[in-house]
Design a protein around this motif. Structure first.
Motif, PDB file in Angstrom:
ATOM      1  N   SER A 273       0.842  -1.189   0.000  1.00  0.00           N
ATOM      2  CA  SER A 273       0.000   0.000   0.000  1.00  0.00           C
ATOM      3  C   SER A 273       0.876   1.239   0.000  1.00  0.00           C
ATOM      4  O   SER A 273       1.934   1.280   0.660  1.00  0.00           O
ATOM      5  CB  SER A 273      -0.910  -0.004   1.230  1.00  0.00           C
ATOM      6  OG  SER A 273      -1.693   1.168   1.275  1.00  0.00           O
ATOM      7  N   ARG A 278      -3.187   0.693  -3.547  1.00  0.00           N
ATOM      8  CA  ARG A 278      -2.556  -0.614  -3.409  1.00  0.00           C
ATOM      9  C   ARG A 278      -2.387  -1.259  -4.768  1.00  0.00           C
ATOM     10  O   ARG A 278      -3.270  -1.156  -5.632  1.00  0.00           O
ATOM     11  CB  ARG A 278      -3.382  -1.524  -2.504  1.00  0.00           C
ATOM     12  CG  ARG A 278      -2.626  -2.771  -2.085  1.00  0.00           C
ATOM     13  CD  ARG A 278      -3.213  -3.371  -0.841  1.00  0.00           C
ATOM     14  NE  ARG A 278      -2.375  -4.443  -0.327  1.00  0.00           N
ATOM     15  CZ  ARG A 278      -2.641  -5.119   0.771  1.00  0.00           C
ATOM     16  NH1 ARG A 278      -3.730  -4.827   1.470  1.00  0.00           N
ATOM     17  NH2 ARG A 278      -1.844  -6.080   1.185  1.00  0.00           N
ATOM     18  N   SER A 309      -2.676   0.048  -9.917  1.00  0.00           N
ATOM     19  CA  SER A 309      -2.854   0.580  -8.567  1.00  0.00           C
ATOM     20  C   SER A 309      -4.306   1.001  -8.399  1.00  0.00           C
ATOM     21  O   SER A 309      -4.849   1.730  -9.240  1.00  0.00           O
ATOM     22  CB  SER A 309      -1.933   1.781  -8.333  1.00  0.00           C
ATOM     23  OG  SER A 309      -0.581   1.381  -8.359  1.00  0.00           O
ATOM     24  N   GLU A 312      -7.659   2.185  -2.107  1.00  0.00           N
ATOM     25  CA  GLU A 312      -8.118   1.338  -1.016  1.00  0.00           C
ATOM     26  C   GLU A 312      -9.363   1.929  -0.376  1.00  0.00           C
ATOM     27  O   GLU A 312      -9.520   3.149  -0.275  1.00  0.00           O
ATOM     28  CB  GLU A 312      -7.031   1.186   0.040  1.00  0.00           C
ATOM     29  CG  GLU A 312      -5.821   0.405  -0.428  1.00  0.00           C
ATOM     30  CD  GLU A 312      -4.816   0.220   0.680  1.00  0.00           C
ATOM     31  OE1 GLU A 312      -4.677  -0.918   1.169  1.00  0.00           O
ATOM     32  OE2 GLU A 312      -4.172   1.213   1.068  1.00  0.00           O
TER      33      GLU A 312
END
Length: 771
Positions: A273, A278, A309, A312
């Motif tokens: 992360s 993440r 990516s 989150e």
């Protein structure tokens, strides 16, 4: 010593009377164990839903993305290898030509190789070359005659790039053999990456051979972009080595039971992360189109890695105490249900077992301790009547003084129904009411974008397949001249039909519409029509089935064309990809041409929302139509992820103006809201199943036998001495039945003794009267 031995023998006989697998104890114990296990599962399983920072659906989508890349690369490499081999075969079937002629014709038909060359096999002398310099120093021409001498191989150049060398032999009678060499880069053909995604291919050691999606040095305009690019490159190198190790496993050991779709090894990985984002990695090995069958491309040991990516989301969807509260409620309800079964069914039945055993052994001094409810109360009343009958009271006197049977008002079935209602009180809300996803489910934007990008890749795959088919026909047409006989034409068409499974029929069509040579099925194109000059690929209607026809000119025959009719199954096979739901190829009139599942040819899309999406997607914006994807929210909380991609791009398929459409229900994805709903429903269904199995077990094994036993016990108490009582099972009910049978035999013996005594007294009285 003898007293203790006697007690042990009695206990052993009692245990032998009741089977460990039968009776009333096992189902109640099983119900208790299942409810405890379900409570633990509910507490730990429901409390974890929604705590994942990256939904499982996003990880699975990246796995599918890598699989798409692996399929596209394998198909491209195999097609390139087949084209070289087939081209050499066609040249070998004709008259000898120079090396320059071979490369010129090859370049006119195909534009897929970075460089081509022809060398003499024996001496290794270079005879002709086109495009970039082919790394001929990597070829050991002295070993070409060995078993694997012509196997494609990868070569790393001095600048770090990798080239794939493909070989084919040119051989004519009376001339030295020549080697046709083609050099190509390991680039992904037509894989739509979208934004913020990188994709790479690595060898079996984890060394990256090529990559796409990362900014080049000249494209980097800020330190932030440079830092992100460097981090992505490091992660690609790291996960390429991990993925290469994982793809060496047997595919059968990496698949979940029942898992289908991709036949190779694939999966996903979670990276570190960074600033609320993440890394998610998908990987897939190159695998053959058929299970257990490899190809020249799969033998290279390549692995595809995709990297993206995602943002989150650490917000929990449900309070973890929900699972604890639900488990606690289940424990309370289960305790009530089990206590009810033990107190009203098990204990009375065990009490009857002891009382019946006492009576059968002749202990008639104490009245029978009768249960209060149901069939057990009826059997207890019958036992008491039988005890008095063994003491000399007649059944007729009992009927006269006490006509009632003492039936329990509440039967065992009612008690089972009450227990079932208690468990239903917990299970039904979980199945029907609690944790419903509703129409406000947040679909991760990454999944919506992946639906579009994967559909775009699929559309490009269909377009490339049509273009490659036309290129193959053009290659055949370039070898047909005025001197080519119909038999030779048929031979060339036969080889093409054998090497490529996309065609249903192949034929040479003259300018006047007559067919000179044909192979395969009977042509479905109308007879007598001249070749289509301005439409290299056309869609025809033959009854209720679409027919895709490709035309390629034969320059050596004025006005003639090589025509191929494609199998519609070939088009449909290109669309079979997991994770995209329903896929359809439609024409400019929005009529369905092909699909991955059952469909009706030339029908419309199933709903207006999809038709509107296709119409909006095909509107020209800027240079042309653009791919699009949306989340459609319908009635009954139905949420659908849909994408539409016009089949844009150059080549022979450009005039078709087709569109590839895909859609899938969001509830089939591993999204946290749906995971929570599914797990809640699963917990409720497990509760219902446990209740149904265990209570049904009790009903079949115990309650039915108990009801039958109550009927027979009352009949015995009413005076039926002829019906023998047989136990159904070696359990508590069976033990009571055996005791009743002993009592029946004792009553018969008592009646015989009474009859003998009465006869003796009558005889004595008669004798005294005569005297």
């Amino acid at each position: 010593m003898s007293a203790s031995r006697t007690k042990r023998r009695q206990k052993a006989r009692r245990r032998a009377d009741m089977s460990l697998l039968g009776g009333i104890r096992p189902p109640i114990a099983a119900l208790s164990a299942l409810l405890l296990a379900l409570a633990a599962l509910t507490a730990f399983h429901l409390g974890k839903v929604g705590n994942e920072s990256v939904p499982e659906a996003v990880r699975t989508s990246q796995q599918y993305f890598a699989e798409d890349g692996a399929i596209a690369m394998r198909a491209s490499l195999d097609e390139s290898i087949t084209d070289i081999s087939r081209t050499a075969t066609l040249f070998n079937a004709g008259d000898p030509v120079s090396a320059d002629t071979v490369l010129d014709k090859l370049g006119n038909v195909y534009q897929k190789w970075r460089g081509t060359a022809v060398i003499e096999v024996k001496s290794g002398r270079l005879e002709a070359q086109r495009g970039e310099n082919v790394p001929l120093k990597a070829i050991d021409h002295t070993k070409l005659a060995e078993a694997n001498g012509l196997v494609p191989r990868m070569v790393r150049l001095e600048n770090g790039e990798t080239r794939l060398l493909t070989f084919a032999v040119l051989s004519w009678p009376g001339q030295p053999q020549k080697l046709l060499v083609a050099s190509s880069s390991l680039r992904f053909p037509g894989v739509s990456l979208g934004k913020f995604r990188a994709i790479a291919v690595s060898d079996d050691t984890g060394q990256i051979l090529s990559s796409d999606g990362l900014a080049n040095d000249e494209q980097i305009q800020s330190d932030e972009v440079k830092e992100e690019t460097e981090r992505a490159r490091k992660q690609l190198k790291k996960y390429a080595k991990i993925a290469s190790r994982k793809t060496k496993a047997n595919p059968l050991t990496t698949k979940e039971p029942g898992g289908g779709g991709f036949r190779g090894v694939s999966g996903s990985l979670l990276g570190p992360s960074n600033d609320g984002e993440r890394t998610v990695v998908g990987y897939a090995s190159l695998t053959g189109p058929e299970a257990g069958k490899g190809t020249a491309a799969t033998a290279l040991g390549l692995t595809v890695i995709s990297l993206i990516s995602v943002t989150e989301d650490r917000a929990s969807l449900v309070d973890p105490f929900f699972g604890i509260v639900a488990a606690a409620v289940l424990l309370v309800i289960g305790l009530l249900a089990v206590s009810l079964l033990i107190g009203t069914v098990q204990k009375p039945l065990l009490q009857l077992f002891l009382e019946s055993r006492r009576l059968s052994r002749g202990d008639l001094n104490r009245p029978v301790n009768r249960p209060k409810y149901g069939e057990a109360a009826r059997i207890g009343t019958a036992l008491e009547r039988l005890r008095r009958q063994l003491l000399g009271e007649s059944a007729e006197d009992q009927k006269a003084h006490n006509p009632g049977r003492g039936r329990g008002r509440i039967g065992a079935r009612a008690l089972l129904a009450t227990c079932g209602a208690l468990l239903l009180l917990w299970s039904a809300p979980l199945v029907l009411l609690l944790n419903r996803a509703g129409d406000s489910v947040g679909v991760p934007q990454t999944i919506v974008h992946d639906q579009r990008e994967r559909t775009d890749t699929l559309a490009d795959r269909v377009r490339r397949a049509l273009n490659e088919g036309h290129t193959d026909l053009a290659s055949v047409g370039s070898l047909i001249g005025p001197a080519t006989t119909p038999a030779e034409m048929t031979g060339i068409l036969e080889r093409t039909l054998t090497q490529h499974g996309r065609y249903e029929s192949l034929y040479v069509l003259q300018a006047d519409g007559t067919i000179t040579a044909k192979v395969g099925a009977e042509p479905r194109r109308p007879q007598g029509k001249a070749p289509a000059v301005d439409a290299p690929v056309a869609l025809l209607e033959s009854g209720n089935a679409p027919v895709i026809v490709e035309f390629a000119a034969a320059p050596g025959l004025k006005g003639a064309s090589v025509v191929g009719e494609l199998r519609i199954d070939f088009l449909n096979s290109l669309l079979k990809r997991p994770g995209l739901g329903e896929i359809r190829v439609i024409d400019e009139k929005q009529r369905i041409i092909g699909g991955n599942n059952g469909y009706l040819a030339f029908s419309q899309l199933p709903n207006e929302s999809l038709r509107a999406l296709v119409a909006g997607t095909n509107q020209k914006v800027g240079k042309g139509p653009r791919p699009s994807s949306v989340v459609l929210r319908g009635s009954n909380d139905d949420i659908t992820i849909a994408a539409a991609v016009p089949m844009a791009g150059g080549g022979a398929a450009k005039p078709l103006a087709w569109t590839v459409v895909s859609w899938q229900p969001a509830k089939g994805l591993a999204i946290p809201e749906y995971n929570l709903q599914n797990r809640t429903v699963l917990a409720g269904l497990l509760g219902l199943t446990a209740a149904l199995v265990c209570l049904g077990w009790l009903q079949i094994v115990v309650v039915q036998a108990l009801r039958e036993l109550a009927r027979r016990a009352e009949a015995l108490a009413d005076g039926d001495r002829r019906t023998v009582l047989y136990p159904r099972h070696h359990d508590e009910v069976g033990a009571v039945t055996r005791s009743l049978e002993v009592i029946r035999q004792q009553l018969q013996e008592l009646r015989k003794r009474e009859a003998s005594s009465t006869a003796g007294r009558s005889g004595q009285a008669a004798k005294a009267g005569r005297n």
